[in-house]
Design an enzyme around this catalytic site. Structure first.
Site, PDB file in Angstrom:
ATOM      1  N   ASN A 140       0.809  -1.207   0.000  1.00 44.28           N
ATOM      2  CA  ASN A 140       0.000   0.000   0.000  1.00 44.28           C
ATOM      3  C   ASN A 140       0.852   1.271   0.000  1.00 44.28           C
ATOM      4  OD1 ASN A 140      -1.709   2.117   0.707  1.00 44.28           O
ATOM      5  ND2 ASN A 140      -1.532   1.579   2.870  1.00 44.28           N
ATOM      6  N   ILE A 166      -5.104   5.054   3.518  1.00 41.19           N
ATOM      7  CA  ILE A 166      -5.544   3.676   3.328  1.00 41.19           C
ATOM      8  C   ILE A 166      -5.078   2.968   4.582  1.00 41.19           C
ATOM      9  CG2 ILE A 166      -5.262   1.584   1.984  1.00 41.19           C
ATOM     10  CD1 ILE A 166      -4.881   3.257  -0.458  1.00 41.19           C
ATOM     11  N   PRO A 167      -6.027   2.725   5.501  1.00 38.80           N
ATOM     12  CA  PRO A 167      -5.652   2.409   6.883  1.00 38.80           C
ATOM     13  C   PRO A 167      -5.091   1.012   7.074  1.00 38.80           C
ATOM     14  CG  PRO A 167      -8.028   2.409   6.626  1.00 38.80           C
ATOM     15  CD  PRO A 167      -7.464   2.759   5.294  1.00 38.80           C
ATOM     16  N   CYS A 168      -3.914   0.808   6.603  1.00 43.05           N
ATOM     17  CA  CYS A 168      -3.285  -0.498   6.776  1.00 43.05           C
ATOM     18  C   CYS A 168      -2.968  -0.748   8.245  1.00 43.05           C
ATOM     19  CB  CYS A 168      -2.010  -0.580   5.947  1.00 43.05           C
ATOM     20  SG  CYS A 168      -1.067   0.929   5.927  1.00 43.05           S
ATOM     21  N   HIS A 169      -2.929   0.330   9.047  1.00 42.63           N
ATOM     22  CA  HIS A 169      -2.558   0.152  10.447  1.00 42.63           C
ATOM     23  C   HIS A 169      -3.699  -0.416  11.271  1.00 42.63           C
ATOM     24  CE1 HIS A 169      -4.388   4.080   9.851  1.00 42.63           C
ATOM     25  NE2 HIS A 169      -4.820   4.008  11.078  1.00 42.63           N
TER      26      HIS A 169
END
Length: 166
Positions: free
Chosen positions: A128, A134-137
């Site tokens: 990403n 883009i809330p990869c966390h």
DNA sequence: ATAAAGGCCACCC
DNA sequence: GGGTGGCCTTTAT
């Protein structure tokens, strides 16, 4: 890391964020990448690797404005994440996660209709280009572990705590 | 065309 | 807790 499609020209710049310095690659108001490089890491090198054929123009003033828009005014600019079809669908699914909540890699796999592609989902999330937006966390392991994070687990933790406080 | 490597998961011991 | 085998996409031979 993964190489993305080519774009002839992008602007980029550095700005402050609640999680430390960040680097934004953009064109007008469209965001192509949002990185949180480690202090000793040169974000431009990363950008050039992701967009090999692109010329980058430094524009800190505009980057700063975008950062304020995102982190202070809570607005979401237009995102243009470049990647394969599979990655696009994963990233789209990520953006459905409500602020302040978390999900798991397995649930994302379900959400895009590929329940068995969990492993691939993990890799796609790692690729990403637009962290935070883009809330990869917000994606954790099924067993409750933090999982991994491209910019370091510390950064992942900070993002989650910051969202919780809001 | 094939191989190897992932921000994973479930199942065993 | 730890090891193992399968899963699926992407990248590199």
């Amino acid at each position: 890391m993964k190489q993305l499609k080519t774009i002839s020209e992008l602007s980029y710049g550095f700005a402050n964020s609640p999680f430390g310095i960040c680097c934004i690659a953009f064109s007008g108001t469209e965001i192509y990448a949002l990185l949180f490089p480690a202090p000793n890491e040169d974000a431009l090198v990363d950008l050039k690797f992701r967009f090999p054929k692109t010329n980058f123009k430094l524009d800190n003033a505009s980057a700063e404005k975008l950062a304020i828009q995102v982190f202070e005014n809570n607005e979401k600019p237009e995102l243009t994440p470049l990647g394969t079809d599979f990655q696009q669908s994963v990233w789209k699914a990520l953006q459905q996660i409500p602020v302040g909540t978390t999900t798991t890699y397995a649930k994302i796999a379900d959400a895009i209709g590929r329940p068995k592609a969990v492993r691939a989902v993990g890799t796609a999330i790692g690729a990403n280009p637009i962290a935070y937006l883009i809330p990869c966390h917000r994606v954790l392991r099924t067993d409750g572990g933090l999982g991994g994070f491209r910019w370091g687990l510390e950064c992942k933790k900070k993002m989650l705590e910051w969202e919780k406080k809001k």
